[in-house]
Design a protein around this motif. Structure first.
Motif, PDB file in Angstrom:
ATOM      1  N   LEU A 178     -56.987 -35.364 -27.388  1.00 26.61           N
ATOM      2  CA  LEU A 178     -56.701 -35.859 -28.729  1.00 26.61           C
ATOM      3  C   LEU A 178     -55.294 -35.481 -29.173  1.00 26.61           C
ATOM      4  CD1 LEU A 178     -57.533 -37.108 -31.454  1.00 26.61           C
ATOM      5  CD2 LEU A 178     -58.568 -34.906 -32.046  1.00 26.61           C
ATOM      6  N   PHE A 179     -54.897 -34.245 -28.925  1.00 20.83           N
ATOM      7  CA  PHE A 179     -53.588 -33.773 -29.388  1.00 20.83           C
ATOM      8  C   PHE A 179     -52.466 -34.025 -28.382  1.00 20.83           C
ATOM      9  CE2 PHE A 179     -56.511 -31.057 -31.883  1.00 20.83           C
ATOM     10  CZ  PHE A 179     -56.065 -31.372 -33.152  1.00 20.83           C
ATOM     11  N   LEU A 180     -52.810 -34.139 -27.105  1.00 19.74           N
ATOM     12  CA  LEU A 180     -51.775 -34.280 -26.084  1.00 19.74           C
ATOM     13  C   LEU A 180     -51.700 -35.677 -25.490  1.00 19.74           C
ATOM     14  CD1 LEU A 180     -52.334 -30.924 -24.129  1.00 19.74           C
ATOM     15  CD2 LEU A 180     -50.706 -31.385 -25.967  1.00 19.74           C
ATOM     16  N   GLY A 181     -52.547 -36.610 -25.971  1.00 17.69           N
ATOM     17  CA  GLY A 181     -52.540 -37.954 -25.395  1.00 17.69           C
ATOM     18  C   GLY A 181     -51.192 -38.635 -25.491  1.00 17.69           C
ATOM     19  N   ALA A 182     -50.538 -38.536 -26.649  1.00 20.94           N
ATOM     20  CA  ALA A 182     -49.224 -39.167 -26.821  1.00 20.94           C
ATOM     21  C   ALA A 182     -48.180 -38.529 -25.914  1.00 20.94           C
ATOM     22  CB  ALA A 182     -48.782 -39.085 -28.278  1.00 20.94           C
ATOM     23  N   LEU A 183     -48.240 -37.204 -25.757  1.00 21.07           N
ATOM     24  CA  LEU A 183     -47.284 -36.513 -24.890  1.00 21.07           C
ATOM     25  C   LEU A 183     -47.488 -36.896 -23.429  1.00 21.07           C
ATOM     26  CD1 LEU A 183     -47.335 -32.950 -26.499  1.00 21.07           C
ATOM     27  CD2 LEU A 183     -45.620 -34.737 -26.788  1.00 21.07           C
ATOM     28  N   ILE A 184     -48.748 -37.030 -23.022  1.00 22.35           N
ATOM     29  CA  ILE A 184     -49.029 -37.453 -21.648  1.00 22.35           C
ATOM     30  C   ILE A 184     -48.479 -38.856 -21.401  1.00 22.35           C
ATOM     31  CG2 ILE A 184     -50.880 -38.064 -20.051  1.00 22.35           C
ATOM     32  CD1 ILE A 184     -52.560 -35.850 -21.313  1.00 22.35           C
ATOM     33  N   GLY A 185     -48.733 -39.756 -22.340  1.00 24.00           N
ATOM     34  CA  GLY A 185     -48.206 -41.110 -22.192  1.00 24.00           C
ATOM     35  C   GLY A 185     -46.692 -41.150 -22.183  1.00 24.00           C
ATOM     36  N   ASP A 186     -46.056 -40.338 -23.019  1.00 14.90           N
ATOM     37  CA  ASP A 186     -44.599 -40.287 -23.045  1.00 14.90           C
ATOM     38  C   ASP A 186     -44.045 -39.768 -21.724  1.00 14.90           C
ATOM     39  OD1 ASP A 186     -42.017 -40.403 -24.502  1.00 14.90           O
ATOM     40  OD2 ASP A 186     -42.079 -38.226 -24.277  1.00 14.90           O
ATOM     41  N   TRP A 187     -44.747 -38.796 -21.133  1.00 11.36           N
ATOM     42  CA  TRP A 187     -44.332 -38.272 -19.828  1.00 11.36           C
ATOM     43  C   TRP A 187     -44.461 -39.353 -18.758  1.00 11.36           C
ATOM     44  CZ3 TRP A 187     -47.573 -37.193 -15.481  1.00 11.36           C
ATOM     45  CH2 TRP A 187     -46.927 -36.525 -14.438  1.00 11.36           C
ATOM     46  N   VAL A 188     -45.501 -40.153 -18.828  1.00 18.56           N
ATOM     47  CA  VAL A 188     -45.676 -41.255 -17.881  1.00 18.56           C
ATOM     48  C   VAL A 188     -44.539 -42.268 -18.025  1.00 18.56           C
ATOM     49  CG1 VAL A 188     -47.145 -43.218 -17.259  1.00 18.56           C
ATOM     50  CG2 VAL A 188     -48.183 -41.000 -17.768  1.00 18.56           C
ATOM     51  N   ASP A 189     -44.131 -42.546 -19.259  1.00 21.77           N
ATOM     52  CA  ASP A 189     -43.047 -43.503 -19.485  1.00 21.77           C
ATOM     53  C   ASP A 189     -41.700 -42.970 -19.016  1.00 21.77           C
ATOM     54  OD1 ASP A 189     -44.600 -45.506 -20.567  1.00 21.77           O
ATOM     55  OD2 ASP A 189     -44.407 -44.758 -22.618  1.00 21.77           O
TER      56      ASP A 189
ATOM     57  N   ASN B  45     -50.970 -46.206 -24.486  1.00 23.29           N
ATOM     58  CA  ASN B  45     -52.252 -45.964 -23.842  1.00 23.29           C
ATOM     59  C   ASN B  45     -52.675 -44.506 -23.955  1.00 23.29           C
ATOM     60  OD1 ASN B  45     -53.428 -48.433 -22.312  1.00 23.29           O
ATOM     61  ND2 ASN B  45     -51.231 -48.553 -21.893  1.00 23.29           N
ATOM     62  N   GLY B  46     -51.711 -43.601 -24.016  1.00 22.39           N
ATOM     63  CA  GLY B  46     -52.047 -42.202 -24.265  1.00 22.39           C
ATOM     64  C   GLY B  46     -52.661 -42.004 -25.639  1.00 22.39           C
ATOM     65  N   VAL B  47     -52.088 -42.644 -26.648  1.00 23.79           N
ATOM     66  CA  VAL B  47     -52.653 -42.568 -27.991  1.00 23.79           C
ATOM     67  C   VAL B  47     -54.016 -43.252 -28.038  1.00 23.79           C
ATOM     68  CG1 VAL B  47     -52.310 -43.233 -30.398  1.00 23.79           C
ATOM     69  CG2 VAL B  47     -50.381 -42.424 -29.053  1.00 23.79           C
ATOM     70  N   GLN B  48     -54.178 -44.337 -27.284  1.00 21.42           N
ATOM     71  CA  GLN B  48     -55.490 -44.999 -27.218  1.00 21.42           C
ATOM     72  C   GLN B  48     -56.547 -44.056 -26.644  1.00 21.42           C
ATOM     73  OE1 GLN B  48     -56.362 -48.265 -28.250  1.00 21.42           O
ATOM     74  NE2 GLN B  48     -58.413 -47.478 -27.866  1.00 21.42           N
ATOM     75  N   SER B  49     -56.185 -43.296 -25.634  1.00 20.07           N
ATOM     76  CA  SER B  49     -57.110 -42.295 -25.087  1.00 20.07           C
ATOM     77  C   SER B  49     -57.444 -41.241 -26.132  1.00 20.07           C
ATOM     78  CB  SER B  49     -56.497 -41.643 -23.841  1.00 20.07           C
ATOM     79  OG  SER B  49     -56.258 -42.592 -22.820  1.00 20.07           O
ATOM     80  N   SER B  50     -56.456 -40.833 -26.912  1.00 17.74           N
ATOM     81  CA  SER B  50     -56.708 -39.857 -27.982  1.00 17.74           C
ATOM     82  C   SER B  50     -57.681 -40.418 -29.003  1.00 17.74           C
ATOM     83  CB  SER B  50     -55.388 -39.483 -28.662  1.00 17.74           C
ATOM     84  OG  SER B  50     -54.489 -38.879 -27.752  1.00 17.74           O
ATOM     85  N   MET B  51     -57.508 -41.674 -29.377  1.00 21.59           N
ATOM     86  CA  MET B  51     -58.417 -42.301 -30.336  1.00 21.59           C
ATOM     87  C   MET B  51     -59.837 -42.373 -29.773  1.00 21.59           C
ATOM     88  SD  MET B  51     -57.100 -43.005 -33.243  1.00 21.59           S
ATOM     89  CE  MET B  51     -58.519 -43.960 -33.747  1.00 21.59           C
ATOM     90  N   ASN B  52     -59.956 -42.701 -28.500  1.00 21.85           N
ATOM     91  CA  ASN B  52     -61.280 -42.766 -27.891  1.00 21.85           C
ATOM     92  C   ASN B  52     -61.983 -41.413 -27.928  1.00 21.85           C
ATOM     93  OD1 ASN B  52     -60.656 -45.425 -27.339  1.00 21.85           O
ATOM     94  ND2 ASN B  52     -60.185 -45.070 -25.179  1.00 21.85           N
ATOM     95  N   TYR B  53     -61.253 -40.359 -27.609  1.00 17.71           N
ATOM     96  CA  TYR B  53     -61.838 -39.017 -27.627  1.00 17.71           C
ATOM     97  C   TYR B  53     -62.170 -38.583 -29.048  1.00 17.71           C
ATOM     98  CZ  TYR B  53     -61.417 -37.659 -22.723  1.00 17.71           C
ATOM     99  OH  TYR B  53     -61.586 -37.555 -21.359  1.00 17.71           O
ATOM    100  N   LEU B  54     -61.337 -38.966 -30.004  1.00 13.29           N
ATOM    101  CA  LEU B  54     -61.604 -38.613 -31.400  1.00 13.29           C
ATOM    102  C   LEU B  54     -62.913 -39.231 -31.877  1.00 13.29           C
ATOM    103  CD1 LEU B  54     -60.818 -37.449 -34.171  1.00 13.29           C
ATOM    104  CD2 LEU B  54     -59.491 -39.537 -34.567  1.00 13.29           C
ATOM    105  N   MET B  55     -63.098 -40.509 -31.613  1.00 12.06           N
ATOM    106  CA  MET B  55     -64.324 -41.174 -32.043  1.00 12.06           C
ATOM    107  C   MET B  55     -65.533 -40.673 -31.258  1.00 12.06           C
ATOM    108  SD  MET B  55     -62.888 -42.808 -34.362  1.00 12.06           S
ATOM    109  CE  MET B  55     -64.287 -43.666 -35.042  1.00 12.06           C
ATOM    110  N   ASP B  56     -65.321 -40.271 -30.017  1.00 13.60           N
ATOM    111  CA  ASP B  56     -66.410 -39.692 -29.238  1.00 13.60           C
ATOM    112  C   ASP B  56     -66.829 -38.343 -29.813  1.00 13.60           C
ATOM    113  OD1 ASP B  56     -68.194 -39.820 -26.977  1.00 13.60           O
ATOM    114  OD2 ASP B  56     -66.991 -38.270 -26.042  1.00 13.60           O
ATOM    115  N   LEU B  57     -65.859 -37.578 -30.309  1.00 14.84           N
ATOM    116  CA  LEU B  57     -66.181 -36.308 -30.964  1.00 14.84           C
ATOM    117  C   LEU B  57     -67.050 -36.523 -32.194  1.00 14.84           C
ATOM    118  CD1 LEU B  57     -62.980 -34.051 -30.919  1.00 14.84           C
ATOM    119  CD2 LEU B  57     -65.226 -33.516 -29.989  1.00 14.84           C
ATOM    120  N   LEU B  58     -66.780 -37.582 -32.928  1.00 20.41           N
ATOM    121  CA  LEU B  58     -67.552 -37.845 -34.139  1.00 20.41           C
ATOM    122  C   LEU B  58     -69.030 -38.062 -33.828  1.00 20.41           C
ATOM    123  CD1 LEU B  58     -65.195 -40.223 -36.181  1.00 20.41           C
ATOM    124  CD2 LEU B  58     -65.602 -37.779 -36.491  1.00 20.41           C
ATOM    125  N   HIS B  59     -69.306 -38.682 -32.704  1.00 19.39           N
ATOM    126  CA  HIS B  59     -70.718 -38.954 -32.394  1.00 19.39           C
ATOM    127  C   HIS B  59     -71.451 -37.662 -32.042  1.00 19.39           C
ATOM    128  CE1 HIS B  59     -71.264 -38.793 -27.943  1.00 19.39           C
ATOM    129  NE2 HIS B  59     -72.532 -39.040 -28.204  1.00 19.39           N
TER     130      HIS B  59
END
Length: 583
Positions: A92-103, A523-537
């Motif tokens: 959730l917190f590192l998804g954007a950083l992971i994606g930025d590293w990939v780019d 796509n890194g932020v998309q992964s973060s969003m997926n994990y965030l909504m999964d946490l809610l459940h």
């Protein structure tokens, strides 16, 4: 189809001189093994094999680590819950950083580094687990038991690092490499996406069963050794295959010029500063330069660690902004909302099914049927995309998904449902846990109390997949009716067809719409969003853990799913309007 065309689809440059003998039966017979050989050496097949090995290892590890943590902590779910929170929070917190590293880095270095970190982390973690299982009593006596805490921490940290590396590898291969390999051809891209999803569905069933049998017939130590050996072999094979794909597809070595030494986000910030500077008068520009120099002097006084932290936070902020500004933002957010649901074959739903008298063998059969439904969803996606277009495929899949889930809503009010809204009005939580069977409507008598949580004690659980199957069905009176549980699983299984078709639709929309320079971070932020909504459940289940609450969780899940599909409908409406204006 000629061999030349088939070879081009595989991504390689193949030349044959058999065009003049096209009508010869002998040449046709010879062309079949040659075309098969071309395909086996092509990038598509290599990606499929590499992805299958990676997915198989991931599925085995995700299943095994949960079981290992429960075994280590005395059949308690605490370590498993901590691990789940750490994994979800880190992505959730590192998804954007992971994606930025990939780019920011070349494709081959990203794939190789992610692959190496993931497999080495799992290997070292397996070694630690083998030592802990073998010398557990001796370890518990050292440092008054604190060495055990250290081992648990090391295991969770290494498993989390492996998951982060797996996320980076998934973004790199399934969101970027596949697009380039298909030559930005929408038909070929849809085919590769569907095939990768089919591989994922099959491995999701078979891989946990395989490692589960090893752990059951042998021991946990042997299970760790099996996973260790698999990861070492998989590391070598995947490294070779990905390296070959990178060599035979020259386009993979080409990235936008802005990605050579700087990430897209850094380049974006610098261009914005330069535009602001040139838009002012020369005097103001000089004063801005003086101010910036003073700012640099102040920055040099700040410790390096704080400067790096500030830079990382800024990257995360820019990543989320880039995600928000995407044309497919609503589609991606709608997909994330579908993760907030209890209507899936996870431990929550299977635990509830156990409380309603469903045996473990029947649950395993239902899980296999759901996998078949998921495979049908991938077939439906390819057919609908050809006939109706990508955007309309998402609309049809959404309608199919919601229509099937109406059966789950009916199950809440059908005969045999244990839902009892009077529990919500009980002020004391202890009173809820101590309620007698008189308050339970259509309840299924359980060992240890009539309001047993959805996840019983580990001692009665047989772990065969990412779901839990229970060895011994509790003795007692059968529920009044099985209509409720039948409707629930019928809706869940049928909805898998529309769900996976919709998931593939949104995935391809992200691949086609996002620019190459932003593909990783978005796509890194998309992964973060997926994990965030999964946490809610999971938070939903924690707040309402009793079987009598499950009907409420089903209704809340339907609301989240309906909201997600509504977001996609809004996106589809905008996309169609844009197409009309362009034409």
């Amino acid at each position: 189809m000629s061999l030349r065309t088939e070879g081009a689809q595989c991504g390689g440059v193949v030349e044959f001189d058999g065009d003049n003998n096209r009508d010869s039966p002998v040449m046709k017979a010879r062309s079949i093994p040659r075309s098969a050989l071309i395909y086996l050496k092509g990038p598509k097949f290599l990606i499929y094999v590499s992805g299958a090995l990676s997915m198989w290892g991931d599925r085995m590890w995700h299943f095994a680590i949960s079981v290992f943590l429960i075994e280590l902590y005395g059949h308690n779910l605490l370590l498993t819950a901590i691990f789940g929170l750490v994994v979800a929070g880190s992505v959730l917190f590192l998804g954007a950083l992971i994606g930025d590293w990939v780019d920011r880095n070349p494709r081959n270095k990203v794939a190789h580094a992610s692959l190496f970190i993931q497999n080495v982390s799992v290997t070292v973690c397996s070694i630690v687990l083998m030592l802990v299982f073998s010398y557990k009593k001796w370890i518990e006596e050292i440092w008054d038991g604190w060495l055990t805490v250290v081992c648990y921490t090391v295991v969770i940290v290494l498993a989390d690092v492996a998951n982060l590396a797996s996320t980076a590898l998934t973004i790199a291969i399934q969101r970027d490499w596949i697009v380039v390999i298909t030559g930005y051809n929408r038909g070929h891209l849809a085919g590769m996406n569907a095939t990768m999803r089919r591989i994922d569905q099959v491995t999701n069933i078979l891989a946990p069963l395989a490692v589960g049998q090893v752990m059951t017939l042998a021991s946990n130590v042997v299970g760790c050794g099996f996973i260790l050996g698999w990861n070492l072999v998989s590391l070598i094979v995947e490294f070779i295959f990905l390296s070959r794909v990178y060599r035979i597809v020259p386009e993979l070595s080409v990235k936008p010029p802005t990605m050579e030494h700087q990430s897209y986000l850094e380049k974006k910030r610098e261009s914005k500063r330069s535009q602001d500077t040139t838009s002012v008068c020369p005097t103001a520009a000089i004063s801005a330069e003086i101010t910036s120099s003073l700012h640099l002097q102040e920055i040099t006084r700040i410790p390096v660690c704080f400067h790096r932290l500030r830079r990382l936070l800024s990257t995360c902020q820019e990543g989320w902004r880039a995600y928000y500004k995407q044309p497919v933002f609503l589609a991606g957010l709608g997909l994330a909302f579908l993760y907030t649901t209890v209507l899936g074959f996870d431990c929550i739903t299977t635990g509830y099914a156990y409380t309603q008298g469903i045996s473990g063998s029947l649950l395993s059969i239902l899980m296999g049927v759901s996998a078949v439904a998921g495979l049908l969803g991938t077939v439906l996606f390819t057919k609908l995309r050809k006939a109706c277009g990508l955007v309309n495929t998402g609309v049809i899949s959404s309608g199919l998904h919601l229509g099937c889930l109406l059966l789950c809503v009916c199950s809440v009010f059908a005969p045999g449902s244990p839902m009892d809204l009077s529990i919500l009005y009980m002020g004391n939580a202890s009173d809820v846990g101590g309620m007698t069977g008189g308050h339970q409507r259509h309840g299924y008598p359980l060992r240890g109390g009539s309001n047993q949580p959805l996840l019983p004690d580990r001692s009665s659980i047989h772990w065969t997949n990412n779901t839990v199957l229970f060895e011994n069905a509790p003795a007692g009176t059968e529920p009044e009716s099985y209509i409720s549980i039948i409707l629930l699983f019928l809706g869940v299984i049928m909805a898998r067809v529309g769900l996976w078709s919709f998931d593939l639709t949104v995935t391809q929309l992200l691949q086609e719409t996002i620019s190459e320079s932003e593909r990783g971070v978005v796509n890194g932020v998309q992964s973060s969003m997926n994990y965030l909504m999964d946490l809610l459940h999971f938070l939903m289940v924690i707040s309402a853990p009793q079987p009598q609450h499950f009907g409420i969780l089903v209704i809340i899940s339907i609301l989240f799913i309906f909201t997600g599909h509504t977001m996609y409908f809004l996106y589809a409406r905008k996309a169609k309007r844009k197409q009309r204006t362009n034409t």
